[in-house]
Structure formats: C-alpha cells, structure tokens
Design an enzyme around this catalytic site. Structure first.
Site, PDB file in Angstrom:
ATOM      1  N   HIS A   1      82.725  33.774  72.537  1.00 30.73           N
ATOM      2  CA  HIS A   1      82.965  33.064  73.847  1.00 30.73           C
ATOM      3  C   HIS A   1      82.335  33.652  74.680  1.00 30.73           C
ATOM      4  O   HIS A   1      81.560  33.405  75.707  1.00 30.73           O
ATOM      5  CB  HIS A   1      84.790  33.028  74.098  1.00 30.73           C
ATOM      6  CG  HIS A   1      84.745  32.741  75.582  1.00 30.73           C
ATOM      7  ND1 HIS A   1      85.073  31.385  76.003  1.00 30.73           N
ATOM      8  CD2 HIS A   1      85.098  33.596  76.457  1.00 30.73           C
ATOM      9  CE1 HIS A   1      85.240  31.236  77.290  1.00 30.73           C
ATOM     10  NE2 HIS A   1      85.145  32.714  77.571  1.00 30.73           N
ATOM     11  N   GLU A   2      82.405  35.108  74.808  1.00 31.93           N
ATOM     12  CA  GLU A   2      81.666  35.970  75.622  1.00 31.93           C
ATOM     13  C   GLU A   2      80.115  35.768  75.599  1.00 31.93           C
ATOM     14  O   GLU A   2      79.592  35.961  76.529  1.00 31.93           O
ATOM     15  CB  GLU A   2      82.087  37.306  75.498  1.00 31.93           C
ATOM     16  CG  GLU A   2      83.674  37.501  75.970  1.00 31.93           C
ATOM     17  CD  GLU A   2      84.189  37.172  77.168  1.00 31.93           C
ATOM     18  OE1 GLU A   2      83.217  36.867  77.901  1.00 31.93           O
ATOM     19  OE2 GLU A   2      85.136  36.514  77.492  1.00 31.93           O
TER      20      GLU A   2
ATOM     21  N   HIS B   1      78.642  32.929  77.327  1.00 35.54           N
ATOM     22  CA  HIS B   1      78.401  33.035  78.811  1.00 35.54           C
ATOM     23  C   HIS B   1      76.944  33.748  78.779  1.00 35.54           C
ATOM     24  O   HIS B   1      76.224  33.395  79.909  1.00 35.54           O
ATOM     25  CB  HIS B   1      79.401  34.185  79.650  1.00 35.54           C
ATOM     26  CG  HIS B   1      80.469  33.439  79.739  1.00 35.54           C
ATOM     27  ND1 HIS B   1      80.870  32.383  80.307  1.00 35.54           N
ATOM     28  CD2 HIS B   1      81.991  33.894  79.436  1.00 35.54           C
ATOM     29  CE1 HIS B   1      82.177  31.977  80.415  1.00 35.54           C
ATOM     30  NE2 HIS B   1      82.839  33.022  79.822  1.00 35.54           N
TER      31      HIS B   1
ATOM     32  N   HIS C   1      73.881  31.892  80.968  1.00 35.43           N
ATOM     33  CA  HIS C   1      72.831  32.788  81.669  1.00 35.43           C
ATOM     34  C   HIS C   1      71.305  32.610  81.521  1.00 35.43           C
ATOM     35  O   HIS C   1      70.741  32.090  81.983  1.00 35.43           O
ATOM     36  CB  HIS C   1      73.324  34.392  81.754  1.00 35.43           C
ATOM     37  CG  HIS C   1      72.745  35.148  82.730  1.00 35.43           C
ATOM     38  ND1 HIS C   1      72.750  36.227  82.742  1.00 35.43           N
ATOM     39  CD2 HIS C   1      71.917  34.737  83.914  1.00 35.43           C
ATOM     40  CE1 HIS C   1      72.024  36.916  83.976  1.00 35.43           C
ATOM     41  NE2 HIS C   1      71.696  35.846  84.499  1.00 35.43           N
TER      42      HIS C   1
END
Length: 235
Positions: free
Chosen positions: A105-106, A109, A113
């Site tokens: 999940h992280e 991100h 980006h």
C-alpha cells in the site's frame, strides 16, 4: 421558538460528534485487531515488507525511492519530499500478509508519485495551506466564537481554514483507495497472496481505509457545526 430550534440542533450536533468518536474508536480497534490477526499468517513466498517494497519499485523501474524503518505500530507512510517509504519494524521485517499488504500500500503511493497521479498532486498542493490552517484554526475558531456577535468575520475566517482541512481529508480518500487497489493487484499477480490470503489483505486494507472515511465525515460534521454557529449568530 428559534432559540429552542437552535438548542435542538446543538443537541443533534453533539450526538453526531459522540457518534463519530465512538465509530472512530471502533474502527481503530478493528484495524488493530485485523492487523494482529493477519500478522500471524505468513506470505506464500516468505517475502518481508522490505522485500515487497523493493520488488514493486524494481518492477516499476523506480530507482530514486528509499525504504527505511520508523518506530511505532501502524506508523507506516510514504514521504514524497524525501521519496522515502517508512515502514514500522513489524512491517519492514515481517513476512506476513499484514506486513505485505501495508508495505504494498505504501509503495502504491510511491507509484502514484512517480506516475503523477492527479489526486496525489492535488493533495500535495494542499499541504502548505493545511499546515498553516492546522497551526492557527483552533485559536481563530475559539476567538471567533467568543466574538461572534461583534466580529463575525473572525469566525468566518476560522471556518474557511477548517474547510481547507476538510477538503484535504476528502481528497485523501481516493489517494488511499487507489494505493490499496495498486497494492492488492500486485500482491495477487506476484503470488505473494493466494485466493484465501488475498481476501485477508483486502480486509486489512479495507479497515485502514475506513479510518480515513470516518475522519473525513467527522471533519465535515464539525465544519457544518461551525457554519451553523455563524449563520445563527443573531438568534
């Protein structure tokens, strides 16, 4: 009559506040419970959270993002400024479904980006305004409520600052949901999860998303409360 209506409205607002506080506590407890449960189920291929991050970044051709550790439980986050994925030690070293889901999940991100995901760009653009608002909003709102009759503009200024924070919380929702979709797709396609454990990963990320939903709705309810005070200042 109007005074009684205002008193009744305030009562409902407090009931809503208490309700959101209770729901937030329940969701937080459920998230911790799910994470603890799925932290006992190993990944199919033994990959740790760190392995998951590095694999996703490598497959995506991203070479300028680092992965490190951070203290605490469920403190995992991606820092777009330093381009660092910070994982709690339990996630970084853990080779469990919970660790893999959070790590993926992280990393989602980081992918957002790198690919210029529009909602993440909007969220990042709001950060300076949110930082300013969070620093001053409570004091301006307090002063605005005290001086609402003589200087209503001060309360309106506080409402506008709080509205920026509320907008930020709602913009955060699609960012988090998209990161989870990216994470679940990778976990399934990479073989880290199978049919059964994919459902576990989905459940863990679902409860994490609920925390953002509750926070956004709670912020909206609070904003409406301050708006009502402003609109009824002469009653």
């Amino acid at each position: 009559m109007e005074h009684s209506m205002m008193m009744g409205t305030n009562a409902w607002i407090w009931i809503i506040f208490i309700g959101f506080t209770l729901v937030s506590w329940l969701v937080s407890n459920q998230l911790k419970s799910r994470f603890k449960k799925y932290s006992k189920i190993p990944t199919a291929n033994g990959m740790t959270g760190k392995d998951v991050v590095e694999s996703i970044l490598r497959e995506s051709g991203i070479t300028d993002v680092k992965v490190g550790t951070v203290e605490g439980m469920l403190t995992d986050h991606y820092n777009p400024v330093s381009k660092t994925i910070n994982l709690s030690r339990e996630v970084y070293y853990g080779n469990t479904i919970a660790a893999a889901a959070v790590a993926a999940h992280e990393t989602g991100h980081a992918l957002q980006h790198a690919k210029g995901y529009s909602m993440l760009r909007l969220r990042s653009a709001l950060v300076p305004a949110v930082e300013f608002a969070s620093r001053w909003v409570q004091w301006i709102l307090l002063a605005g409520i005290i001086l609402v009759e003589s200087f209503p503009g001060l309360l309106l200024m506080g409402i506008l600052l709080f509205a920026v924070m509320t907008l930020f919380s709602f913009v955060t929702l699609p960012v988090e949901i998209d990161a989870s979709h990216r994470a679940l797709a990778w976990l399934r396609n990479s073989g880290v999860t199978d049919y059964q454990t994919q459902a576990y990963a989905f459940d863990a990320l679902k409860w994490a998303a609920y925390t953002y939903v509750v926070a956004a709705l709670s912020s909206l309810a609070t904003l409406l409360y301050y708006v009502m005070i402003y609109l009824n200042r002469r009653d």
